[in-house]
Design an enzyme around this catalytic site. Structure first.
Site, PDB file in Angstrom:
ATOM      1  N   GLU A 166       0.588  -1.214  -0.178  1.00  0.00           N
ATOM      2  CA  GLU A 166      -0.277  -0.207   0.183  1.00  0.00           C
ATOM      3  C   GLU A 166       0.798   1.447  -0.101  1.00  0.00           C
ATOM      4  OE1 GLU A 166      -2.836  -0.617   3.464  1.00  0.00           O
ATOM      5  OE2 GLU A 166      -3.511  -1.731   2.683  1.00  0.00           O
ATOM      6  N   GLU A 362      -5.369  -9.378   0.805  1.00  0.00           N
ATOM      7  CA  GLU A 362      -5.788  -8.561   1.834  1.00  0.00           C
ATOM      8  C   GLU A 362      -7.763  -8.956   2.151  1.00  0.00           C
ATOM      9  OE1 GLU A 362      -4.063  -5.457   5.014  1.00  0.00           O
ATOM     10  OE2 GLU A 362      -2.414  -6.144   3.755  1.00  0.00           O
TER      11      GLU A 362
HETATM   12  C1  BG6 Z   1      -4.641  -2.542   5.335  1.00  0.00           C
HETATM   13  C2  BG6 Z   1      -3.081  -2.706   6.236  1.00  0.00           C
HETATM   14  O1  BG6 Z   1      -4.546  -1.727   4.614  1.00  0.00           O
HETATM   15  O2  BG6 Z   1      -5.220  -2.396   6.650  1.00  0.00           O
HETATM   16  C3  BG6 Z   1      -2.995  -3.365   7.047  1.00  0.00           C
HETATM   17  O3  BG6 Z   1      -1.934  -3.056   5.538  1.00  0.00           O
HETATM   18  C4  BG6 Z   1      -3.928  -2.986   8.142  1.00  0.00           C
HETATM   19  O4  BG6 Z   1      -1.439  -3.300   7.908  1.00  0.00           O
HETATM   20  C5  BG6 Z   1      -5.193  -3.245   7.715  1.00  0.00           C
HETATM   21  O5  BG6 Z   1      -3.399  -3.559   9.252  1.00  0.00           O
HETATM   22  C6  BG6 Z   1      -6.511  -3.192   8.271  1.00  0.00           C
HETATM   23  O6  BG6 Z   1      -6.280  -1.415   8.783  1.00  0.00           O
HETATM   24  P1  BG6 Z   1      -6.702  -0.926  10.041  1.00  0.00           P
HETATM   25  O7  BG6 Z   1      -6.024   0.329   9.902  1.00  0.00           O
HETATM   26  O8  BG6 Z   1      -8.139  -1.603  10.292  1.00  0.00           O
HETATM   27  O9  BG6 Z   1      -5.500  -2.112  10.638  1.00  0.00           O
END
Ligand code: BG6
Length: 464
Positions: A166, A362
């Protein structure tokens, strides 16, 4: 309908070094921007919980990997911590880190878990931030050297490399907002950082190819399909620009070797074009990726600003958020849940980007206070998460049937991990982590995922 996925599909989960490893005073790790920021301003982090001791993968990785294998993973994304491997960012290597990562990777192979390894997950070594961070061209070269060091030290154990996770988030959260250190708000500096990240990525790919290392290399981008408020031209234009800023800024260089022209034109108009060189642009043009990782959580809905902004140029000069009346929200994270977005992204990659080899890197749902869903046997019944996965996977299966070259699906995340300013507020894991006892327990979604991964067929979601 029976949803079956292709043979050899990658079923896995993703995590990152700064969010899972933790560290110990004697393990030789240097400080990165998160360690530093937490030391300076712990009050900014949820419950004042920092990255250091609550996460324990660096101590407990053998048991953690065994547990992840038990929920059916055939692949796992980890990241290497630059500041663990090279504590000052450049120069001496921490031999303890070499032993640690080689053992992690070997253990994964022993368990039948294919390593997907990312080189950078928001965690710049602090000594490099102190010399200007990603604004400084020397840091780009330091990153290329670090990447080459990783390929050399671990290449025999890593079939899938990724340069960045990202990269646009580093620009948005660190140089247009206050969610990541160094909390600078400045469009000109943000553009320089974005350009340097795209260049650092291309230099790492170039180093990988010229070094003759085996395996494939790619980048992981967060893509949000961008929908205008309606078909009126000003809103469609707002969506086009938002897409250029936030999706295409890294997608186009990675897959096409170029930057989107509307973005370049706007930066030029506002005197925000970064300092660049033709030889660097040639590196970007020549180093397209072998594989693309796509993080998908939510769509982006935008509209044109109704009144021109009066402050200096920022992205909201061109687009502002639009609240779709029919949206379904994850209230804990404040993100819209829109499974169809994954289908739209897949079809776009197919038609506009020549159908690259890609995977969902993800996808997941963060929920606060999950303990309230614990049953008598002590297991969290995260039925909502199973439904979330099911809905996204049906959309993905349709895309694959329509010809998308998607080769895998990784959930965020395997074991509950630390989440930046939110620390351990929202939990995403297939496996829960008790912060006090450090006990790990497979959630109901972990069992469901096991069935999915071992049959290659989508199990039905569970009744609520
Ligand atoms: C993604 C990232 O944007 O989302 C992770 O690569 C992150 O590092 C995940 O933890 C979930 O988002 P958040 O902000 O709720 O942890």
């Amino acid at each position: 309908m029976n949803y079956t996925f292709p043979n050899n599909f990658y079923w896995g989960s993703a995590t990152s070094a700064p969010q899972s490893e933790g560290y110990h005073p004697l393990d030789g790790k240097g400080q990165n921007i998160w360690d530093y920021w937490f030391e300076q301003n712990p009050e900014l982090f949820f419950d004042q919980v920092g990255p250091e001791t609550t996460s324990t993968f660096s101590q407990n990785y053998r048991e953690d990997l065994a547990l992840l294998s038990q929920v059916g993973l055939n692949s796992l994304r980890i990241s290497i911590s630059w500041s663990r491997l090279i504590p000052e960012g450049t120069g001496a290597i921490n031999e303890q880190a070499v032993i640690f990562y080689r053992d992690v990777l070997s253990t994964m192979h022993t368990l039948g878990i294919e390593p997907f390894v990312n080189l950078f997950h928001f965690d710049l070594p602090m000594p490099l931030q102190n010399v200007g961070g990603w604004e400084n061209r020397d840091v780009v070269d330091a990153y290329a050297t670090y990447a080459n060091t990783c390929f050399t030290l671990f290449g025999d154990l890593v079939p899938h490399w990724f340069t960045f996770n990202e990269p646009i988030v580093i620009v948005e959260c660190g140089y247009l907002d206050h969610f990541h250190y160094p909390c600078i708000v400045d469009s000109r500096r943000a553009a320089q950082v974005g350009y340097h990240l795209a260049l650092a990525h291309a230099l790492a790919v170039d180093t990988f190819r010229t070094g003759g290392f085996s395996g494939e290399i790619g980048i992981i981008v967060n893509l949000s399909p961008t929908y205008p408020k309606n078909d009126e031209p000003q809103h469609k234009y707002a969506a086009l620009i938002a897409d250029c800023f936030l999706n295409r800024s890294f997608l186009d260089p990675a897959l096409k070797g170029t930057f989107p022209q509307p973005l370049v034109d706007i930066l030029k108009k506002h005197a925000c074009l970064p300092t660049y060189s033709d030889s660097d642009l040639a590196i970007i043009a020549q180093n397209r990726v072998d594989i693309l990782g796509v993080n998908y959580y939510q769509p982006r809905r935008v509209q044109a600003p109704s009144t021109p902004n009066t402050h200096s140029f920022m992205p909201d000069t061109y687009f502002i958020p639009y609240e779709w009346p029919k949206r379904v929200m994850n209230p804990y994270r404040g993100w819209e849940i829109y499974p169809e977005g994954i289908f739209d992204l897949a079809m776009r990659l197919k038609t506009e980007y020549d159908n690259p080899r890609w995977y969902v890197a993800e996808n997941g749902m963060g929920v606060e206070n999950e303990q309230r869903f614990t049953n008598e046997s002590g297991q969290i019944q995260d039925i909502y998460r199973i439904q979330f996965f099911y809905d996204h996977l049906t959309a993905l299966a349709r895309a694959i049937n329509a010809g998308s070259n998607c080769v895998g699906y990784h959930v965020w995340t395997g074991i509950d991990n630390w989440s930046w300013l939110n620390a351990y507020k929202n939990r995403y894991g297939l496996i829960s982590l008790d912060l006090t006892t450090q006990k790990r327990t497979v959630k109901r979604s972990g069992e469901w995922f096991y069935e999915l991964a071992t049959t290659n067929t989508l199990p039905k979601p569970l009744a609520k």
